[in-house]
Motif scaffolding. Sequence first.
Motif, short mmCIF file in Angstrom:
data_model
loop_
_atom_site.label_atom_id
_atom_site.label_comp_id
_atom_site.label_asym_id
_atom_site.label_seq_id
_atom_site.Cartn_x
_atom_site.Cartn_y
_atom_site.Cartn_z
N GLY A 160 22.21 41.02 41.82
CA GLY A 160 22.48 42.50 41.39
C GLY A 160 23.10 42.99 42.62
N ASN A 161 24.25 42.11 43.47
CA ASN A 161 24.77 42.34 44.22
C ASN A 161 26.30 42.97 43.61
OD1 ASN A 161 27.25 42.76 46.49
ND2 ASN A 161 25.97 41.96 48.01
N GLN A 162 26.90 44.06 43.68
CA GLN A 162 28.13 44.40 42.53
C GLN A 162 29.35 44.04 43.04
OE1 GLN A 162 28.28 48.28 41.06
NE2 GLN A 162 26.36 48.68 40.83
N VAL A 163 29.03 44.04 44.75
CA VAL A 163 30.62 43.26 45.50
C VAL A 163 30.33 41.93 44.89
CG1 VAL A 163 31.87 42.76 46.91
CG2 VAL A 163 30.42 45.00 46.92
N ILE A 164 29.47 41.26 45.55
CA ILE A 164 29.93 39.53 45.24
C ILE A 164 30.19 39.48 43.54
CG2 ILE A 164 28.31 37.44 44.55
CD1 ILE A 164 27.08 38.69 47.22
N THR A 165 29.71 39.66 42.40
CA THR A 165 29.83 39.75 41.45
C THR A 165 30.76 40.15 40.75
OG1 THR A 165 27.46 40.36 40.44
CG2 THR A 165 28.90 40.78 39.06
N ALA A 166 31.51 41.06 40.96
CA ALA A 166 32.82 41.68 41.05
C ALA A 166 33.92 40.64 41.57
CB ALA A 166 33.23 42.97 41.75
N THR A 167 33.68 39.97 42.97
CA THR A 167 34.07 39.05 43.28
C THR A 167 34.45 37.76 42.31
OG1 THR A 167 33.65 39.95 45.51
CG2 THR A 167 34.97 38.01 45.63
N MET A 168 33.24 37.12 42.01
CA MET A 168 33.33 35.98 41.27
C MET A 168 33.63 36.45 40.29
SD MET A 168 31.93 33.26 42.11
CE MET A 168 31.03 33.01 41.05
N ALA A 169 33.80 37.44 39.35
CA ALA A 169 34.64 37.55 38.14
C ALA A 169 35.89 37.85 38.89
CB ALA A 169 33.70 39.23 37.53
N GLY A 170 36.62 38.62 38.97
CA GLY A 170 37.75 38.52 39.80
C GLY A 170 38.44 37.40 39.94
N LEU A 171 37.43 36.01 39.91
CA LEU A 171 38.33 34.64 40.09
C LEU A 171 37.44 33.86 38.91
CD1 LEU A 171 36.87 33.70 44.03
CD2 LEU A 171 39.06 34.64 43.34
N ARG A 172 36.77 34.51 38.34
CA ARG A 172 36.56 34.13 36.76
C ARG A 172 37.53 32.36 36.99
NH1 ARG A 172 32.63 35.29 31.85
NH2 ARG A 172 33.37 33.67 30.48
N SER A 173 38.89 33.17 35.73
CA SER A 173 40.06 32.81 35.73
C SER A 173 40.72 31.59 36.02
CB SER A 173 41.35 33.36 34.93
OG SER A 173 41.11 34.69 34.02
N ALA A 174 41.07 31.82 37.79
CA ALA A 174 40.48 30.28 38.59
C ALA A 174 39.91 29.49 38.61
CB ALA A 174 41.26 31.19 39.62
N ILE A 175 38.86 29.76 38.62
CA ILE A 175 37.66 28.69 38.87
C ILE A 175 38.38 27.69 37.99
CG2 ILE A 175 35.49 28.52 38.79
CD1 ILE A 175 34.76 30.81 40.65
N GLU A 176 37.70 28.81 36.42
CA GLU A 176 37.76 27.76 35.17
C GLU A 176 39.62 26.88 35.22
OE1 GLU A 176 37.32 28.28 30.21
OE2 GLU A 176 37.18 30.11 31.64
N GLY A 177 40.40 27.25 35.53
CA GLY A 177 41.86 26.72 35.52
C GLY A 177 41.83 25.73 36.25
N TYR A 178 41.34 26.08 37.85
CA TYR A 178 41.58 24.83 38.40
C TYR A 178 40.26 23.38 37.78
CZ TYR A 178 37.39 24.66 41.51
OH TYR A 178 36.74 24.84 42.42
N ALA A 179 39.07 24.33 37.10
CA ALA A 179 38.07 22.76 36.12
C ALA A 179 38.56 22.18 35.05
CB ALA A 179 37.01 23.30 36.02
N ARG A 180 39.82 23.59 34.70
CA ARG A 180 40.79 22.12 33.31
C ARG A 180 41.94 21.37 33.74
NH1 ARG A 180 43.01 26.85 30.77
NH2 ARG A 180 43.40 25.61 28.92
N ALA A 181 42.17 21.99 35.36
CA ALA A 181 43.23 21.70 35.60
C ALA A 181 42.85 19.77 35.72
CB ALA A 181 44.08 21.90 36.20
N GLY A 182 41.54 19.54 36.60
CA GLY A 182 40.76 18.64 37.32
C GLY A 182 40.58 17.32 36.31
N ALA A 183 39.83 18.36 35.03
CA ALA A 183 39.47 17.71 34.47
C ALA A 183 40.20 16.55 34.01
CB ALA A 183 39.14 17.96 33.02
N ALA A 184 41.53 16.24 33.47
CA ALA A 184 42.97 15.70 33.41
C ALA A 184 42.56 14.51 34.70
CB ALA A 184 44.00 16.39 32.93
N HIS A 185 41.91 14.31 35.44
CA HIS A 185 41.93 13.05 36.61
C HIS A 185 40.77 12.25 36.09
CE1 HIS A 185 45.71 14.53 38.22
NE2 HIS A 185 45.37 15.85 38.19
#
Length: 246
Positions: free
Chosen positions: A161-186
């Motif tokens: 319910g914390n909108q600031v935390i939610t917005a921060t996590m949402a803003g980082l979403r692409s970065a989080i998924e991006g490094y997860a996909r990159a790491g899967a190769a290893h």
Amino acid sequence: MTAIPARAWQVVLDAVERDLLDGRLSPGDHLPPERTLAADLGVGRSSVREALRVLEVLGLIRTAVGSGPSAGAIIVARPGGGMSALMRLQVAAQGFAVADVVKTRLVLEGSIVAELASGTGVIDLTASEQILTAMESQPLTEAEFLALDTQFHLSLAQASGNQVITATMAGLRSAIEGYARAGAAHLASWPATSARLMLEHRGILTAILAGQADAARLAVHAHISGYYAETHLASASTTTASPTTR
């Protein structure tokens, strides 16, 4: 690691967001037809439709079928205030070092799950439960699994319910998924790792529901740090979080 272009729908989303942020699009303006956007951006029409759905959920456009001046996709709002900051964070996050993204996740998500577990009110984790059920009940490609994995973590932030935390996590979403996909190769074995990740997700949710704040915090820390170490991204401290693949 070599970065590749973002997924097709993200190309469309990024293009529209840039025009909104830079003032090239304003409330009342129509977006070009799907066919035109697809041709101009070199993507399929299904990708255009997916990006438009995201923009509509954000409250930035309204879409209507049919013909005439009210048909198609119309800009109804500018991305002001918090939304503007969120969109700019999404863009900036693509250049963040993976180590910095991971450290931020540990602080944010450790706090999120501990607060959820310690909550005195009724916590609605329906969305988180539905995501895990979807991940466990059907075969998923690596990309599909990691997209849902990221959504699961975002859903916990939303449940806080914390909108600031939610917005921060949402803003980082692409970065989080991006490094997860990159790491899967290893990884030595994607099936083994994905099975373990699903069990860890369940462990996090179980600890929250049991009201075990310390256990929930430890579980999410082990989950994030474990994948980061297993993928050997820790040894590439200058690696950015741009979406990559094998």
